[in-house]
Design an enzyme around this catalytic site. Structure first.
Site, PDB file in Angstrom:
ATOM      1  N   LYS A   1       0.823  -1.211   0.000  1.00 61.90           N
ATOM      2  CA  LYS A   1       0.000   0.000   0.000  1.00 61.90           C
ATOM      3  C   LYS A   1       0.857   1.261   0.000  1.00 61.90           C
ATOM      4  O   LYS A   1       0.586   2.212  -0.722  1.00 61.90           O
ATOM      5  CB  LYS A   1      -0.930   0.004   1.212  1.00 61.90           C
ATOM      6  CG  LYS A   1      -1.868  -1.184   1.296  1.00 61.90           C
ATOM      7  CD  LYS A   1      -2.867  -1.065   2.439  1.00 61.90           C
ATOM      8  CE  LYS A   1      -2.216  -0.962   3.797  1.00 61.90           C
ATOM      9  NZ  LYS A   1      -1.459  -2.193   4.166  1.00 61.90           N
TER      10      LYS A   1
ATOM     11  N   ARG B   1     -10.698   0.399   8.929  1.00 58.02           N
ATOM     12  CA  ARG B   1     -10.457  -1.024   9.161  1.00 58.02           C
ATOM     13  C   ARG B   1     -11.664  -1.726   9.767  1.00 58.02           C
ATOM     14  O   ARG B   1     -11.615  -2.935   9.987  1.00 58.02           O
ATOM     15  CB  ARG B   1      -9.242  -1.208  10.073  1.00 58.02           C
ATOM     16  CG  ARG B   1      -7.937  -0.867   9.376  1.00 58.02           C
ATOM     17  CD  ARG B   1      -6.752  -1.154  10.257  1.00 58.02           C
ATOM     18  NE  ARG B   1      -5.495  -0.949   9.548  1.00 58.02           N
ATOM     19  CZ  ARG B   1      -4.300  -1.092  10.099  1.00 58.02           C
ATOM     20  NH1 ARG B   1      -4.201  -1.458  11.368  1.00 58.02           N
ATOM     21  NH2 ARG B   1      -3.205  -0.880   9.408  1.00 58.02           N
TER      22      ARG B   1
ATOM     23  N   ARG C   1      10.999  -2.284  11.584  1.00 59.00           N
ATOM     24  CA  ARG C   1       9.963  -1.906  12.534  1.00 59.00           C
ATOM     25  C   ARG C   1       9.853  -2.946  13.631  1.00 59.00           C
ATOM     26  O   ARG C   1      10.048  -4.144  13.392  1.00 59.00           O
ATOM     27  CB  ARG C   1       8.622  -1.749  11.816  1.00 59.00           C
ATOM     28  CG  ARG C   1       8.465  -0.408  11.138  1.00 59.00           C
ATOM     29  CD  ARG C   1       7.215  -0.291  10.311  1.00 59.00           C
ATOM     30  NE  ARG C   1       6.074  -1.056  10.798  1.00 59.00           N
ATOM     31  CZ  ARG C   1       4.938  -1.160  10.116  1.00 59.00           C
ATOM     32  NH1 ARG C   1       4.814  -0.584   8.940  1.00 59.00           N
ATOM     33  NH2 ARG C   1       3.929  -1.859  10.610  1.00 59.00           N
TER      34      ARG C   1
ATOM     35  N   ARG D   1      -1.365  -9.874  13.579  1.00 56.22           N
ATOM     36  CA  ARG D   1      -1.914  -8.743  12.830  1.00 56.22           C
ATOM     37  C   ARG D   1      -2.761  -9.212  11.659  1.00 56.22           C
ATOM     38  O   ARG D   1      -3.799  -8.630  11.348  1.00 56.22           O
ATOM     39  CB  ARG D   1      -0.775  -7.835  12.334  1.00 56.22           C
ATOM     40  CG  ARG D   1      -0.071  -7.081  13.448  1.00 56.22           C
ATOM     41  CD  ARG D   1       1.276  -6.558  13.005  1.00 56.22           C
ATOM     42  NE  ARG D   1       1.167  -5.493  12.020  1.00 56.22           N
ATOM     43  CZ  ARG D   1       2.189  -5.075  11.275  1.00 56.22           C
ATOM     44  NH1 ARG D   1       3.380  -5.653  11.393  1.00 56.22           N
ATOM     45  NH2 ARG D   1       2.025  -4.094  10.431  1.00 56.22           N
TER      46      ARG D   1
END
Length: 254
Positions: free
Chosen positions: A37, A112, A184, A195
């Site tokens: 994305k 979301r 990250r 996730r």
């Protein structure tokens, strides 16, 4: 009647020539972490003047700043969870009403949940606007695991690399600035699996929401970056060419 703004946008993507007043758009990108994305957001921003709002980037900035919101968000994200609707909606609303985002935006990571999607529609309706398109980045979970565990980030710019698929010119250094790249804290297999499970459970209804509104385009995010972006451009041509302008747009085009 097709507005002059929409035809200007269509001419740009058909010919590749930027018009003096390029059309902008109101778009959402929906997809799991590592689906590409951010890369496609960078491509779109290079072509049309959209304000790119990445909820992940905004939350990580708050975490880095050490704010109370940031501390809460970091704890949730590191555990693979999703930040609450109230926090996310407040964050998005504040940014969408800033001058830089008034003419158009690209939301990456929001909405979301159905609640977030409905509140986004309400926000836009208050300003006489509506969403132009929603894109789903569909990709196999196993491929995502290999993608994301090797991902490298340049925090200041948001540029992303991959140790195998898209390595920097110099190891662990940003190609543009030479500054260090980082992994990250939530880019690990265990957190990613959580996730992904949370994403599939919470976001599947959002895809149905936009499909029912005839706004959803599903992309094969496993394809090469340029192929994916070609599909995005094609879909935006269709969406903006045949979508009626908002009341404000009609006023301006007379």
């Amino acid at each position: 009647r097709v507005s002059t703004q929409s035809t200007g946008f269509f001419r740009f993507f058909s010919t590749g020539v930027m018009s003096p007043s390029p059309q902008t758009a109101r778009v959402v990108f929906i997809g799991p972490p590592g689906a590409g994305k951010g890369t496609q957001a960078t491509n779109l921003r290079a072509d049309i003047p959209v304000c790119h709002l990445s909820t992940g980037d905004m939350l990580r900035a708050a975490a880095a700043a050490g704010t109370e919101l940031g501390k809460q968000a970091k704890k949730i994200m590191d555990a693979g969870g999703l930040v609450s609707d109230d926090i996310m909606v407040s964050l998005i609303q504040e940014n969408l009403r800033s001058p830089v985002c008034r003419k158009g935006f690209l939301l990456d990571g929001f909405p979301r949940t159905i609640t977030q999607a409905e509140k986004l529609d309400s926000m836009l309706a208050q300003d006489g606007q509506k969403l132009d398109a929603a894109f789903e980045f569909a990709i196999d979970d196993q491929l995502l695991l290999s993608r994301i565990t090797g991902r490298l980030i340049h925090p200041k710019s948001g540029r992303t690399y991959h140790v195998e698929f898209n390595p920097p010119k110099e190891p662990m250094k940003d190609d543009v600035t030479g500054e260090p790249l980082h992994h990250r804290s939530d880019d690990n297999a265990e957190a990613l699996k959580k996730r992904l499970a949370t994403y599939h459970q919470s976001t599947a209804p959002v895809l149905g929401y936009y499909k029912n509104k005839n706004l959803l385009t599903t992309l094969d995010a496993s394809k090469k970056q340029d192929e994916v972006y070609k599909k995005i451009k094609q879909a935006l041509n269709i969406c903006l060419l045949y979508t009626s302008p908002s009341p404000r747009d009609r006023t301006r085009s007379r």
